[in-house]
Design a protein around this motif. Structure first.
Motif, PDB file in Angstrom:
ATOM      1  N   VAL A 222       8.012  12.443   2.000  1.00 19.58           N
ATOM      2  CA  VAL A 222       7.896  11.346   0.761  1.00 19.58           C
ATOM      3  C   VAL A 222       7.891  10.487   1.457  1.00 19.58           C
ATOM      4  O   VAL A 222       6.490   9.535   1.284  1.00 19.58           O
ATOM      5  CB  VAL A 222       8.205  11.709   0.049  1.00 19.58           C
ATOM      6  N   MET A 223       9.035  10.984   2.409  1.00 17.49           N
ATOM      7  CA  MET A 223       8.670   8.943   2.952  1.00 17.49           C
ATOM      8  C   MET A 223       7.805   8.895   4.561  1.00 17.49           C
ATOM      9  O   MET A 223       7.443   7.296   4.779  1.00 17.49           O
ATOM     10  CB  MET A 223      10.379   8.825   4.006  1.00 17.49           C
ATOM     11  N   LEU A 224       7.485   9.790   5.142  1.00 17.50           N
ATOM     12  CA  LEU A 224       6.219   9.691   6.099  1.00 17.50           C
ATOM     13  C   LEU A 224       5.047   8.961   5.223  1.00 17.50           C
ATOM     14  O   LEU A 224       4.335   8.909   5.344  1.00 17.50           O
ATOM     15  CB  LEU A 224       6.268  10.935   6.554  1.00 17.50           C
ATOM     16  N   ALA A 225       4.737  10.159   4.312  1.00 14.37           N
ATOM     17  CA  ALA A 225       3.417   9.750   3.382  1.00 14.37           C
ATOM     18  C   ALA A 225       3.831   8.444   2.812  1.00 14.37           C
ATOM     19  O   ALA A 225       2.453   7.359   3.275  1.00 14.37           O
ATOM     20  CB  ALA A 225       3.397  10.446   2.102  1.00 14.37           C
ATOM     21  N   MET A 226       4.057   7.532   2.297  1.00 16.84           N
ATOM     22  CA  MET A 226       4.712   6.203   1.738  1.00 16.84           C
ATOM     23  C   MET A 226       4.187   5.540   2.917  1.00 16.84           C
ATOM     24  O   MET A 226       3.765   4.653   2.853  1.00 16.84           O
ATOM     25  CB  MET A 226       5.587   6.379   1.521  1.00 16.84           C
ATOM     26  N   SER A 227       5.072   5.835   4.054  1.00 17.33           N
ATOM     27  CA  SER A 227       4.487   5.075   5.065  1.00 17.33           C
ATOM     28  C   SER A 227       3.176   4.216   5.775  1.00 17.33           C
ATOM     29  O   SER A 227       3.125   3.170   5.745  1.00 17.33           O
ATOM     30  CB  SER A 227       5.544   5.680   6.217  1.00 17.33           C
ATOM     31  N   VAL A 228       2.641   5.633   5.755  1.00 22.30           N
ATOM     32  CA  VAL A 228       0.901   5.369   6.633  1.00 22.30           C
ATOM     33  C   VAL A 228       0.100   5.164   5.160  1.00 22.30           C
ATOM     34  O   VAL A 228      -0.318   4.388   5.163  1.00 22.30           O
ATOM     35  CB  VAL A 228       0.598   6.710   6.126  1.00 22.30           C
ATOM     36  N   ILE A 229       0.951   5.061   3.356  1.00 21.30           N
ATOM     37  CA  ILE A 229       0.190   4.274   2.657  1.00 21.30           C
ATOM     38  C   ILE A 229       0.272   2.973   2.222  1.00 21.30           C
ATOM     39  O   ILE A 229      -0.126   2.092   2.234  1.00 21.30           O
ATOM     40  CB  ILE A 229       0.256   4.997   1.279  1.00 21.30           C
ATOM     41  N   VAL A 230       1.876   2.619   2.771  1.00 20.27           N
ATOM     42  CA  VAL A 230       2.496   0.943   2.546  1.00 20.27           C
ATOM     43  C   VAL A 230       1.676   0.840   3.775  1.00 20.27           C
ATOM     44  O   VAL A 230       1.377  -0.782   3.597  1.00 20.27           O
ATOM     45  CB  VAL A 230       3.232   1.376   2.378  1.00 20.27           C
ATOM     46  N   PHE A 231       1.382   1.353   5.096  1.00 26.35           N
ATOM     47  CA  PHE A 231       1.236   0.392   6.549  1.00 26.35           C
ATOM     48  C   PHE A 231      -0.742   0.010   6.578  1.00 26.35           C
ATOM     49  O   PHE A 231      -1.038  -1.146   6.199  1.00 26.35           O
ATOM     50  CB  PHE A 231       1.951   1.411   7.368  1.00 26.35           C
ATOM     51  N   ILE A 232      -0.677   1.156   5.904  1.00 25.10           N
ATOM     52  CA  ILE A 232      -2.268   1.190   5.488  1.00 25.10           C
ATOM     53  C   ILE A 232      -3.153   0.062   4.762  1.00 25.10           C
ATOM     54  O   ILE A 232      -3.553  -1.025   4.879  1.00 25.10           O
ATOM     55  CB  ILE A 232      -3.280   2.445   5.323  1.00 25.10           C
ATOM     56  N   GLY A 233      -1.868  -0.039   3.266  1.00 24.65           N
ATOM     57  CA  GLY A 233      -2.555  -0.832   2.369  1.00 24.65           C
ATOM     58  C   GLY A 233      -1.512  -2.563   2.919  1.00 24.65           C
ATOM     59  O   GLY A 233      -3.054  -3.641   2.338  1.00 24.65           O
ATOM     60  N   VAL A 234      -0.806  -2.842   3.689  1.00 23.30           N
ATOM     61  CA  VAL A 234      -0.539  -3.830   3.485  1.00 23.30           C
ATOM     62  C   VAL A 234      -1.712  -5.088   4.904  1.00 23.30           C
ATOM     63  O   VAL A 234      -2.411  -5.994   4.685  1.00 23.30           O
ATOM     64  CB  VAL A 234       1.299  -4.184   4.095  1.00 23.30           C
ATOM     65  N   TYR A 235      -1.243  -4.077   6.261  1.00 22.83           N
ATOM     66  CA  TYR A 235      -2.124  -3.936   7.168  1.00 22.83           C
ATOM     67  C   TYR A 235      -3.969  -4.572   7.278  1.00 22.83           C
ATOM     68  O   TYR A 235      -4.533  -5.194   8.175  1.00 22.83           O
ATOM     69  CB  TYR A 235      -1.689  -3.518   7.944  1.00 22.83           C
TER      70      TYR A 235
ATOM     71  N   ILE B  73       4.312 -12.191   0.572  1.00 23.56           N
ATOM     72  CA  ILE B  73       3.292 -11.934   0.081  1.00 23.56           C
ATOM     73  C   ILE B  73       2.577 -13.509   0.190  1.00 23.56           C
ATOM     74  O   ILE B  73       0.969 -13.448   0.695  1.00 23.56           O
ATOM     75  CB  ILE B  73       3.124 -11.621  -1.158  1.00 23.56           C
ATOM     76  N   ASN B  74       3.401 -14.838  -0.035  1.00 23.11           N
ATOM     77  CA  ASN B  74       2.361 -15.673   0.306  1.00 23.11           C
ATOM     78  C   ASN B  74       2.030 -16.138   1.355  1.00 23.11           C
ATOM     79  O   ASN B  74       0.991 -17.175   1.163  1.00 23.11           O
ATOM     80  CB  ASN B  74       3.392 -16.979  -0.199  1.00 23.11           C
ATOM     81  N   VAL B  75       2.792 -15.834   2.604  1.00 24.90           N
ATOM     82  CA  VAL B  75       2.054 -16.653   4.047  1.00 24.90           C
ATOM     83  C   VAL B  75       1.913 -14.886   4.742  1.00 24.90           C
ATOM     84  O   VAL B  75       1.601 -15.027   6.258  1.00 24.90           O
ATOM     85  CB  VAL B  75       3.535 -17.300   4.796  1.00 24.90           C
ATOM     86  N   LEU B  76       1.626 -14.000   4.453  1.00 24.19           N
ATOM     87  CA  LEU B  76       1.512 -12.927   4.719  1.00 24.19           C
ATOM     88  C   LEU B  76       2.192 -12.560   5.542  1.00 24.19           C
ATOM     89  O   LEU B  76       1.195 -11.537   7.009  1.00 24.19           O
ATOM     90  CB  LEU B  76      -0.216 -12.823   5.290  1.00 24.19           C
ATOM     91  N   ASP B  77       3.440 -12.312   5.479  1.00 24.75           N
ATOM     92  CA  ASP B  77       4.048 -11.985   6.452  1.00 24.75           C
ATOM     93  C   ASP B  77       4.926 -10.025   6.421  1.00 24.75           C
ATOM     94  O   ASP B  77       5.717  -9.537   5.782  1.00 24.75           O
ATOM     95  CB  ASP B  77       5.861 -11.918   6.240  1.00 24.75           C
ATOM     96  N   ARG B  78       3.513  -9.487   6.972  1.00 31.76           N
ATOM     97  CA  ARG B  78       3.401  -8.435   7.017  1.00 31.76           C
ATOM     98  C   ARG B  78       4.456  -7.593   7.032  1.00 31.76           C
ATOM     99  O   ARG B  78       5.661  -6.209   7.079  1.00 31.76           O
ATOM    100  CB  ARG B  78       2.689  -7.222   8.284  1.00 31.76           C
ATOM    101  N   PRO B  79       5.633  -7.349   8.900  1.00 29.59           N
ATOM    102  CA  PRO B  79       6.604  -7.031   8.691  1.00 29.59           C
ATOM    103  C   PRO B  79       7.789  -7.013   7.274  1.00 29.59           C
ATOM    104  O   PRO B  79       8.066  -5.899   7.649  1.00 29.59           O
ATOM    105  CB  PRO B  79       7.171  -7.539  10.091  1.00 29.59           C
ATOM    106  N   VAL B  80       7.846  -7.933   6.742  1.00 25.44           N
ATOM    107  CA  VAL B  80       8.619  -7.876   6.038  1.00 25.44           C
ATOM    108  C   VAL B  80       8.159  -7.246   4.570  1.00 25.44           C
ATOM    109  O   VAL B  80       9.318  -6.854   3.437  1.00 25.44           O
ATOM    110  CB  VAL B  80       8.978  -9.604   4.907  1.00 25.44           C
ATOM    111  N   ILE B  81       6.801  -7.324   4.208  1.00 27.16           N
ATOM    112  CA  ILE B  81       6.412  -7.254   3.300  1.00 27.16           C
ATOM    113  C   ILE B  81       6.356  -5.206   3.724  1.00 27.16           C
ATOM    114  O   ILE B  81       6.803  -4.534   2.265  1.00 27.16           O
ATOM    115  CB  ILE B  81       5.028  -7.152   2.781  1.00 27.16           C
ATOM    116  N   VAL B  82       6.273  -4.980   4.616  1.00 28.04           N
ATOM    117  CA  VAL B  82       6.020  -3.070   4.925  1.00 28.04           C
ATOM    118  C   VAL B  82       7.767  -2.492   4.754  1.00 28.04           C
ATOM    119  O   VAL B  82       8.004  -1.564   4.591  1.00 28.04           O
ATOM    120  CB  VAL B  82       5.428  -2.717   5.956  1.00 28.04           C
ATOM    121  N   ALA B  83       8.769  -3.388   5.382  1.00 34.14           N
ATOM    122  CA  ALA B  83      10.419  -3.511   5.459  1.00 34.14           C
ATOM    123  C   ALA B  83      10.888  -3.021   4.069  1.00 34.14           C
ATOM    124  O   ALA B  83      11.404  -2.093   3.748  1.00 34.14           O
ATOM    125  CB  ALA B  83      10.977  -4.040   6.369  1.00 34.14           C
TER     126      ALA B  83
END
Length: 323
Positions: free
Chosen positions: A15-28, A281-291
């Motif tokens: 589940v963590m692996l699948a969610m990492s793909v979804i979250v990473f693609i969705g955010v980036y 989110i306001n500044v699109l700080d992607r690493p913090v959002i994904v983490a």
């Protein structure tokens, strides 16, 4: 039990692996942080240097593989804005959010269980009808509006409680907690109550439904026939059995309370993970959002596992079925 835990841990890893793909693609795949972080007056050379420094010049799949490799080592990236490890930023804010979430769930159980028990034991009384009507309000009122009303009444007009902030903290086991001080509890009271409002209504209705169903069971009728006191029948035979669904739902709701405390933290300027993710989110700080999203997923998985274990401890039939 060992086989069960091993199977659940394997499922959790998938589940963590699948969610990492979804979250990473969705955010980036959304937005361009360069447009926000770099001055519009910067020339093309400066923009290219910044893009390369942030690792945004690589294809998306290479960025993901780099993220996944670093995540396995406990590195979820560095914040674009703070230039600090994203995981460190979130862990610094996590005690405040956990404190708020656990405080809200404690209030929900403290208020919801007795009211739900009363409403289930005396369903036709006036008090029971008032309790159920109040639970409808708890479901219906928007969280941000209730938070503003609490500030207006208890902070502005009455002056009993502070309106915003977390208050003084005490360090325990390397973490800062505010509920260990009186002023910290005063700061925690309103945001915790605001966050608990929906949960109180949920616990009331869940407890009432459980009591109404359990009171018709044969073992309750048999306990009454043996001449046991109403209090013993209620707290030994009824209350213990209705705790099974309550523990399950409350455990799952704890995860949602942690994840969706964003509105309450914003209204009360509570310095937790929710306020951090809004700012990111306001500044699109992607690493913090994904983490942040990955940590929330991990929390949900852990809470689900603990709920399953607690369920088997409360209900012997689950243990027998496992065997």
């Amino acid at each position: 039990m060992a086989v069960y835990l091993l199977r659940r841990l394997l499922q959790s890893a998938l589940v963590m692996l699948a969610m990492s793909v979804i979250v990473f693609i969705g955010v980036y795949a959304i937005g361009d942080p360069v447009e926000i972080l770099i001055s519009p007056d910067a020339d093309q050379m400066e923009r290219e240097r910044a893009i390369k420094a942030l690792g945004l010049d690589l294809p998306l799949w290479m960025q993901y593989l780099s993220f996944l490799g670093n995540a396995l080592r406990g590195d979820l990236g560095r914040s674009f804005v703070f230039n600090e490890p994203a995981l460190q930023l979130i862990l610094q804010r996590m005690p405040a959010t956990l404190e708020l979430a656990f405080g809200a769930m404690f209030i929900a159980l403290l208020i919801g269980l007795p009211l739900g028990l009363y409403a289930g034991l005396k369903p036709n009384s006036t008090g029971s009808k008032l309790v159920m009507a109040g639970s409808i309000l708890g479901f219906s009122l928007p969280t941000f509006w209730v938070g503003l009303m609490l500030i207006m009444v208890f902070a502005v007009q009455l002056g009993w409680l502070p309106s915003t902030g977390r208050g003084p903290t005490v360090e325990v086991l390397g973490l800062r907690w505010s509920f260990l001080t009186w002023d910290g509890l005063r700061h925690l009271a309103m945001p915790a109550l605001n966050l608990a409002l929906f949960k109180i209504s949920l616990v009331i209705r869940l407890t009432r439904a459980g009591v109404r169903e359990t009171m018709l069971m044969d073992y309750v009728k048999f306990a009454r026939a043996k001449g046991l006191s109403p209090a013993r029948v209620t707290y030994v035979h009824v209350f213990k059995n209705i705790l099974i669904p309550v523990v399950t739902v409350v455990g799952l709701e704890l995860g949602s309370t942690i994840a969706f405390s964003v509105v309450t933290e914003s209204v009360f300027a509570w310095p937790g993970m929710g306020k951090l993710i809004i700012d990111s989110i306001n500044v699109l700080d992607r690493p913090v959002i994904v983490a942040y999203l990955m940590i929330i997923v991990l929390m949900f998985i852990t809470i689900n596992l603990l709920v399953d274990l607690a369920y088997s401890a409360l209900d012997p039939r689950v243990r027998l079925e496992n065997k």
